[in-house]
Write a protein that holds these residues in place. Structure first.
Motif, short mmCIF file in Angstrom:
data_model
loop_
_atom_site.label_atom_id
_atom_site.label_comp_id
_atom_site.label_asym_id
_atom_site.label_seq_id
_atom_site.Cartn_x
_atom_site.Cartn_y
_atom_site.Cartn_z
N MET A 16 0.83 -1.21 0.00
CA MET A 16 0.00 0.00 0.00
C MET A 16 0.87 1.25 0.00
SD MET A 16 -3.11 -0.26 -0.47
CE MET A 16 -3.31 1.48 -0.25
N LEU A 17 1.91 1.26 0.78
CA LEU A 17 2.80 2.43 0.82
C LEU A 17 3.49 2.64 -0.52
CD1 LEU A 17 4.28 1.87 4.38
CD2 LEU A 17 2.75 3.73 3.68
N GLU A 18 3.90 1.55 -1.16
CA GLU A 18 4.51 1.66 -2.49
C GLU A 18 3.50 2.22 -3.49
OE1 GLU A 18 5.83 -2.34 -3.16
OE2 GLU A 18 7.67 -2.05 -2.00
N PHE A 19 2.25 1.75 -3.42
CA PHE A 19 1.21 2.26 -4.30
C PHE A 19 0.97 3.75 -4.05
CE2 PHE A 19 -3.32 3.36 -4.67
CZ PHE A 19 -3.42 3.36 -6.05
N LEU A 20 0.86 4.14 -2.80
CA LEU A 20 0.64 5.55 -2.46
C LEU A 20 1.77 6.41 -3.01
CD1 LEU A 20 -0.67 5.34 1.22
CD2 LEU A 20 -1.99 5.95 -0.82
N GLN A 21 3.00 5.93 -2.89
CA GLN A 21 4.15 6.69 -3.37
C GLN A 21 4.05 6.96 -4.86
OE1 GLN A 21 6.68 7.73 -1.07
NE2 GLN A 21 6.92 9.11 -2.78
N THR A 22 3.52 5.99 -5.62
CA THR A 22 3.39 6.18 -7.08
C THR A 22 2.28 7.17 -7.42
OG1 THR A 22 1.80 4.37 -7.43
CG2 THR A 22 4.15 3.81 -7.51
N CYS A 23 1.41 7.46 -6.47
CA CYS A 23 0.30 8.38 -6.72
C CYS A 23 0.65 9.84 -6.41
CB CYS A 23 -0.91 7.98 -5.87
SG CYS A 23 -1.61 6.39 -6.31
N LEU A 24 1.75 10.05 -5.73
CA LEU A 24 2.10 11.38 -5.24
C LEU A 24 3.35 11.91 -5.91
CD1 LEU A 24 1.53 10.58 -1.48
CD2 LEU A 24 -0.04 11.82 -2.99
N ASP A 25 3.42 13.22 -6.02
CA ASP A 25 4.64 13.82 -6.53
C ASP A 25 5.55 14.19 -5.35
OD1 ASP A 25 3.79 16.28 -5.46
OD2 ASP A 25 2.90 16.92 -7.35
N GLY A 26 6.66 14.81 -5.64
CA GLY A 26 7.65 15.13 -4.63
C GLY A 26 7.23 16.15 -3.59
N THR A 27 6.09 16.79 -3.77
CA THR A 27 5.64 17.77 -2.78
C THR A 27 4.99 17.12 -1.57
OG1 THR A 27 3.61 18.08 -4.04
CG2 THR A 27 5.32 19.74 -4.32
N TYR A 28 4.71 15.83 -1.65
CA TYR A 28 4.07 15.12 -0.54
C TYR A 28 5.02 14.11 0.06
CZ TYR A 28 -0.24 17.15 -2.33
OH TYR A 28 -1.20 18.03 -2.75
N LYS A 29 4.84 13.87 1.36
CA LYS A 29 5.64 12.89 2.08
C LYS A 29 4.70 11.91 2.77
CE LYS A 29 9.16 16.39 3.08
NZ LYS A 29 9.35 16.65 1.72
N ILE A 30 5.11 10.64 2.83
CA ILE A 30 4.31 9.61 3.49
C ILE A 30 5.02 9.20 4.77
CG2 ILE A 30 3.30 7.31 3.32
CD1 ILE A 30 3.35 7.67 0.26
N HIS A 31 4.26 9.18 5.86
CA HIS A 31 4.79 8.79 7.18
C HIS A 31 3.95 7.61 7.66
CE1 HIS A 31 6.64 12.81 7.11
NE2 HIS A 31 5.47 13.18 6.62
N THR A 32 4.59 6.62 8.26
CA THR A 32 3.86 5.43 8.71
C THR A 32 3.77 5.38 10.23
OG1 THR A 32 5.86 4.08 8.73
CG2 THR A 32 4.58 4.09 6.70
N GLN A 33 2.68 4.74 10.66
CA GLN A 33 2.47 4.47 12.08
C GLN A 33 2.67 5.72 12.94
OE1 GLN A 33 1.22 1.54 12.62
NE2 GLN A 33 1.69 0.79 10.58
N VAL A 34 1.92 6.76 12.62
CA VAL A 34 2.04 8.04 13.32
C VAL A 34 0.91 8.18 14.34
CG1 VAL A 34 2.14 10.55 13.03
CG2 VAL A 34 3.02 9.05 11.22
N SER A 35 1.27 8.54 15.54
CA SER A 35 0.29 8.75 16.61
C SER A 35 -0.57 9.98 16.28
CB SER A 35 1.03 8.96 17.93
OG SER A 35 0.12 9.35 18.93
#
Length: 153
Positions: A16-35
């Motif tokens: 899922m994270l790999e898929f999300l990364q392909t959907c976003l350009d460099g202006t967005y960042k993905i963070h996992t397991q965030v409180s």
């Protein structure tokens, strides 16, 4: 007694994270397991049950803009989320995110190879093998990330 490191995400979350990364350009960042308490501020008027949940809950994937302001939460669903206790936790999380103005999408493998992305109002089903409706899934994620531009964060 010993302690050893373990993997942060499971195989489904990794995909899922790999898929999300392909959907976003460099202006967005993905963070996992965030409180939740790391990216939302608590209102003192909040119900006591929601307050307790606020400090003990995290999200699977938080997408932020280049200024690290929250744009979108993607919660990875499994059959575990069909149980009443999990549904109640999901309801609380959705309530808190709605109060904070952070959009929420759910992802779930519906059948072999079909990925369902959905919110309270819309749904896209994307075939992971053939790629059918991939652009629709990508557009949905980008749409929700774009909504954050109109939210006063």
């Amino acid at each position: 007694m010993s302690i050893k490191p373990k993997r942060l995400v499971n195989a489904y979350e990794e995909r899922m994270l790999e898929f999300l990364q392909t959907c976003l350009d460099g202006t967005y960042k993905i963070h996992t397991q965030v409180s939740l308490c790391q990216f939302c501020e608590l209102d003192s008027n909040l119900d006591i049950e929601l307050k307790k949940f606020f400090f003990s809950s995290s999200v699977d994937a938080l997408i932020t803009n280049s200024d690290y302001k929250p744009c979108l939460v993607v919660d990875f669903q499994s059959s575990y989320h069909d149980y009443p206790e999990a549904r109640e936790r999901d309801r609380k999380k959705a309530t808190l995110l709605a109060l904070a103005g952070v959009p929420l999408l759910y992802s779930r493998i519906k059948e072999f190879g079909l990925l369902q992305l959905y919110s309270q109002n819309e749904e896209v089903i994307f075939n992971l093998f053939t790629g059918e409706r991939r652009e629709n899934a990508k557009a949905l994620i980008q749409k929700y990330c774009g909504l954050s531009a109109f939210i006063n964060v």
